[in-house]
Design a protein around this motif. Structure first.
Motif, short mmCIF file in Angstrom:
data_model
loop_
_atom_site.label_atom_id
_atom_site.label_comp_id
_atom_site.label_asym_id
_atom_site.label_seq_id
_atom_site.Cartn_x
_atom_site.Cartn_y
_atom_site.Cartn_z
N UNK A 166 -52.41 -24.04 -69.78
CA UNK A 166 -53.36 -23.04 -70.21
C UNK A 166 -52.44 -21.74 -70.34
N UNK A 167 -51.82 -21.33 -69.25
CA UNK A 167 -50.96 -20.37 -69.00
C UNK A 167 -49.90 -20.08 -69.72
N UNK A 168 -49.16 -21.23 -69.84
CA UNK A 168 -47.98 -21.40 -70.55
C UNK A 168 -48.41 -20.98 -72.16
N UNK A 169 -49.36 -21.54 -72.59
CA UNK A 169 -49.76 -21.01 -74.17
C UNK A 169 -49.98 -19.57 -74.21
N UNK A 170 -50.81 -19.11 -73.23
CA UNK A 170 -51.22 -17.64 -73.15
C UNK A 170 -49.86 -16.70 -72.87
N UNK A 171 -49.07 -17.01 -71.91
CA UNK A 171 -47.98 -16.06 -71.73
C UNK A 171 -46.84 -16.05 -72.66
N UNK A 172 -46.85 -16.75 -74.04
CA UNK A 172 -45.89 -16.51 -74.92
C UNK A 172 -45.79 -15.40 -75.44
N UNK A 173 -47.01 -14.68 -75.63
CA UNK A 173 -47.23 -13.38 -76.29
C UNK A 173 -46.85 -12.11 -75.21
N UNK A 174 -46.81 -12.27 -73.82
CA UNK A 174 -46.61 -11.47 -72.83
C UNK A 174 -45.19 -11.00 -72.67
N UNK A 175 -45.01 -9.93 -72.14
CA UNK A 175 -43.65 -9.43 -71.69
C UNK A 175 -43.54 -10.16 -70.22
N UNK A 176 -42.24 -10.37 -69.72
CA UNK A 176 -41.92 -11.13 -68.64
C UNK A 176 -42.68 -10.56 -67.28
N UNK A 177 -43.04 -9.43 -66.99
CA UNK A 177 -43.59 -8.92 -65.79
C UNK A 177 -45.04 -9.25 -66.06
N UNK A 178 -45.68 -9.01 -67.09
CA UNK A 178 -47.10 -9.40 -67.31
C UNK A 178 -47.60 -10.88 -67.29
#
Length: 199
Positions: A166-178
């Motif tokens: 689930x995190x993998x899906x959501x993290x795509x739109x985030x900056x690296x640190x976020x």
């Protein structure tokens, strides 16, 4: 390894490398066997001999990626002395890998493609079992060392894997640190929950 087997392995690697470059550039669906034929100079029959299908070829690339991830993790794991440290380290390693790997978008496309043959489904299920086994081993070590309370380790391993997917899906739109901060928060919640003590 005899000469014929060595040539077979070299051909297989050449096909896989060329296909990987195409999948990265064009995506999973837009890359055809004809594209791979043009890029490699191999006949369609040769490609099917080595990989059986486009899906089989792509799954081989995912399995290679998994192997690379495990090898890199094996070099880092000793930096994390406790099972808790390992969980945080693994989460960061996953976040970094998922955000930076060139095949990430094509893999999403592949997993969302509903047309998979039974043998591909079976290989994917085996892959998931490997992820669960990895999590189980890590969690069981924490239980054995007295860091974690005794629990249904398989259930926890499945929950941990689901959390990472689930995190993998959501993290795509985030900056690296976020993204890294979100993965760390996920480990906080997984390890400690959100209820106040005494609630």
């Amino acid at each position: 390894m005899n000469k014929k087997k060595q040539q077979t392995e070299q051909t297989k690697k050449r096909i896989a490398d060329a296909a990987k470059a195409l999948f990265v550039q064009k995506g999973y669906k837009a890359t055809s066997i004809e594209d791979i034929v043009k890029a490699t100079g191999c006949s369609p029959g040769n490609i099917y001999y080595h990989f059986k299908s486009k899906e089989g070829l792509f799954l081989q690339l995912i399995e290679d990626w998994n192997r690379e991830w495990e090898e890199t993790w094996a070099t880092k794991e000793s930096l994390y002395p406790t099972a808790t440290d390992k969980l945080y380290g693994m989460a960061e390693h996953l976040a970094d890998d998922q955000l930076n790997h060139p095949l990430t978008k094509a893999v999403d496309e592949f997993f969302n493609n509903s047309e998979k043959t039974p043998d591909i489904d079976e290989r994917m299920n085996e892959m998931v079992k490997g992820y669960i086994a990895f999590n189980r081993q890590l969690l069981q070590k924490g239980i054995d060392d007295g860091e974690f309370k005794a629990a249904n380790v398989t259930g926890l391993a499945i929950i941990l894997d689901s959390l990472m997917i689930g995190l993998n899906q959501y993290a795509r739109g985030m900056e690296q640190q976020e993204a890294l901060a979100t993965y760390r928060l996920a480990m906080d919640v997984f390890l400690h929950g959100i209820a106040k003590p005494g609630s």
